[in-house]
Design a protein around this motif. Sequence first.
Motif, short mmCIF file in Angstrom:
data_model
loop_
_atom_site.label_atom_id
_atom_site.label_comp_id
_atom_site.label_asym_id
_atom_site.label_seq_id
_atom_site.Cartn_x
_atom_site.Cartn_y
_atom_site.Cartn_z
N GLY A 177 0.82 -1.20 0.00
CA GLY A 177 0.00 0.00 0.00
C GLY A 177 0.85 1.25 0.00
N ARG A 178 0.26 2.35 0.43
CA ARG A 178 0.95 3.63 0.39
C ARG A 178 1.75 3.86 1.67
NH1 ARG A 178 -0.03 6.46 -3.93
NH2 ARG A 178 -1.87 6.02 -5.20
N GLY A 179 2.90 4.49 1.47
CA GLY A 179 3.77 4.76 2.60
C GLY A 179 4.75 5.85 2.27
N TYR A 180 6.02 5.65 2.65
CA TYR A 180 7.03 6.70 2.52
C TYR A 180 8.31 6.15 1.87
CZ TYR A 180 3.95 9.01 5.84
OH TYR A 180 2.84 9.56 6.45
N TRP B 296 11.42 1.78 1.24
CA TRP B 296 10.04 2.16 1.56
C TRP B 296 9.76 1.87 3.03
CZ3 TRP B 296 5.81 -0.56 3.39
CH2 TRP B 296 4.54 0.04 3.23
N ALA B 297 9.00 2.75 3.66
CA ALA B 297 8.58 2.54 5.05
C ALA B 297 7.08 2.77 5.15
CB ALA B 297 9.33 3.47 5.99
N ALA B 298 6.43 2.05 6.06
CA ALA B 298 4.98 2.16 6.20
C ALA B 298 4.57 3.45 6.90
CB ALA B 298 4.44 0.96 6.96
N THR B 299 5.43 3.98 7.76
CA THR B 299 5.09 5.18 8.51
C THR B 299 6.23 6.19 8.42
OG1 THR B 299 6.05 4.37 10.60
CG2 THR B 299 3.74 3.80 10.14
N SER B 300 5.91 7.43 8.73
CA SER B 300 6.93 8.47 8.72
C SER B 300 7.95 8.26 9.82
CB SER B 300 6.28 9.85 8.84
OG SER B 300 5.54 9.94 10.05
N ASP B 301 7.51 7.70 10.95
CA ASP B 301 8.44 7.43 12.06
C ASP B 301 9.45 6.37 11.65
OD1 ASP B 301 7.15 9.28 13.64
OD2 ASP B 301 5.87 7.79 14.65
N ALA B 302 8.99 5.35 10.95
CA ALA B 302 9.91 4.30 10.49
C ALA B 302 10.91 4.87 9.49
CB ALA B 302 9.12 3.16 9.87
N ALA B 303 10.46 5.78 8.64
CA ALA B 303 11.37 6.41 7.68
C ALA B 303 12.40 7.26 8.40
CB ALA B 303 10.57 7.26 6.70
N ALA B 304 11.97 8.02 9.42
CA ALA B 304 12.90 8.85 10.18
C ALA B 304 13.91 8.00 10.93
CB ALA B 304 12.12 9.74 11.14
N SER B 305 13.48 6.86 11.46
CA SER B 305 14.38 5.97 12.18
C SER B 305 15.43 5.39 11.23
CB SER B 305 13.58 4.84 12.83
OG SER B 305 14.44 3.90 13.44
N ALA B 306 15.02 5.04 10.02
CA ALA B 306 15.96 4.50 9.03
C ALA B 306 17.00 5.55 8.66
CB ALA B 306 15.20 4.03 7.80
N ILE B 307 16.58 6.80 8.55
CA ILE B 307 17.52 7.87 8.21
C ILE B 307 18.55 8.04 9.33
CG2 ILE B 307 17.72 10.37 7.90
CD1 ILE B 307 15.09 10.31 6.39
N SER C 258 16.96 1.73 -5.69
CA SER C 258 17.88 0.70 -5.24
C SER C 258 17.19 -0.65 -5.14
CB SER C 258 18.46 1.10 -3.87
OG SER C 258 19.32 0.09 -3.39
N PHE C 259 17.88 -1.70 -5.60
CA PHE C 259 17.33 -3.05 -5.50
C PHE C 259 17.36 -3.56 -4.06
CE2 PHE C 259 18.65 -3.93 -10.15
CZ PHE C 259 17.43 -3.46 -10.60
N GLU C 260 18.31 -3.08 -3.25
CA GLU C 260 18.45 -3.52 -1.87
C GLU C 260 18.17 -2.35 -0.95
OE1 GLU C 260 22.22 -5.29 -1.22
OE2 GLU C 260 21.93 -6.89 -2.71
N ALA C 261 17.35 -2.60 0.06
CA ALA C 261 16.99 -1.54 1.01
C ALA C 261 17.89 -1.61 2.25
CB ALA C 261 15.54 -1.67 1.42
N PRO C 262 18.27 -0.48 2.81
CA PRO C 262 19.05 -0.49 4.06
C PRO C 262 18.20 -0.93 5.24
CG PRO C 262 18.47 1.75 3.42
CD PRO C 262 18.03 0.87 2.30
N ALA C 263 18.84 -1.11 6.38
CA ALA C 263 18.13 -1.58 7.57
C ALA C 263 17.00 -0.63 7.94
CB ALA C 263 19.13 -1.70 8.74
N GLY C 264 15.87 -1.21 8.29
CA GLY C 264 14.71 -0.42 8.70
C GLY C 264 13.77 -0.06 7.56
#
Length: 270
Positions: free
Chosen positions: A113-116, A136-147, A205-211
């Motif tokens: 579905g839709r996310g970030y 891709w992250a499901a929430t903005s908090d998850a995206a911020a944590s990955a950053i 990117s074909f591979e996503a970083p942690a988170g």
Amino acid sequence: MSTSPSPLTDPASDTAPATMWQIARRPRWIGALILALAIAASFAALGQWQLSRSLEGGEITEQQSETIVALDSVATAQAPLSYLTTGQAVTFEAELIAGDYIVLSDRNNDVEGRGYWVVGHAVEPSGASVAVALGWAATSDAAASAISQLQASPLAATITGRLLPTESPQQSDFEQGQRSALAVSELVNLWSEVPAGTYGGYVVSFEAPAGLEAIDSPPPSTEVSLNLLNVFYAVEWVVFAGFAVFLWCRLVRDVWEEEREVSTPDPAVD
């Protein structure tokens, strides 16, 4: 005793009018025919060109797009991205700039579905900048944590992914204070520094970083579709080509009818 020929038996009056074939062989009309054929050939060539453009897609096979090549072999910084390279799998060495990560909202990722999206600023050894959709992250908090994790990890990386053309900035992004389009022209103004130009597209990117989860990026479609507007134009040029020859025939016929009318006496005149 000699007698003068009667006007009624004058040989000139018995001369038959020229046929259409005889008129067509006159130098004037031979030249006109050559011109008409040249125009018709030009129109036919334009029709063939339009017909070739009516087939959209299928220029790049899946085997070609899935063969990983160096980024700088198919694209150049500060130059438009060719449509033939859209969807090409590429690889390159780069350094991710720590303070230039951007979060894009309202991004769809297959069944999740839709996310970030988390988008990074990669700089090649040559100094050219590349926008990279890292994951891709499901929430903005998850995206911020990955950053946060990305900023704490080593910045040099080998990035492999799919090259796609830049998107257009969305007016709604400015109105709502968030961004959803991956527009390279906009990112350039947000990045801290652009050392030596920017590529006109971005890499998923074909591979996503942690988170983060890997962004779904299927191969480009190889189906061939028919553009009916181009087919119509092709038919139109063929009609123009036929009309050029028809016009020549019509003019020759007009001359033949005119000469026949002049050479044939009017029976109403005594």
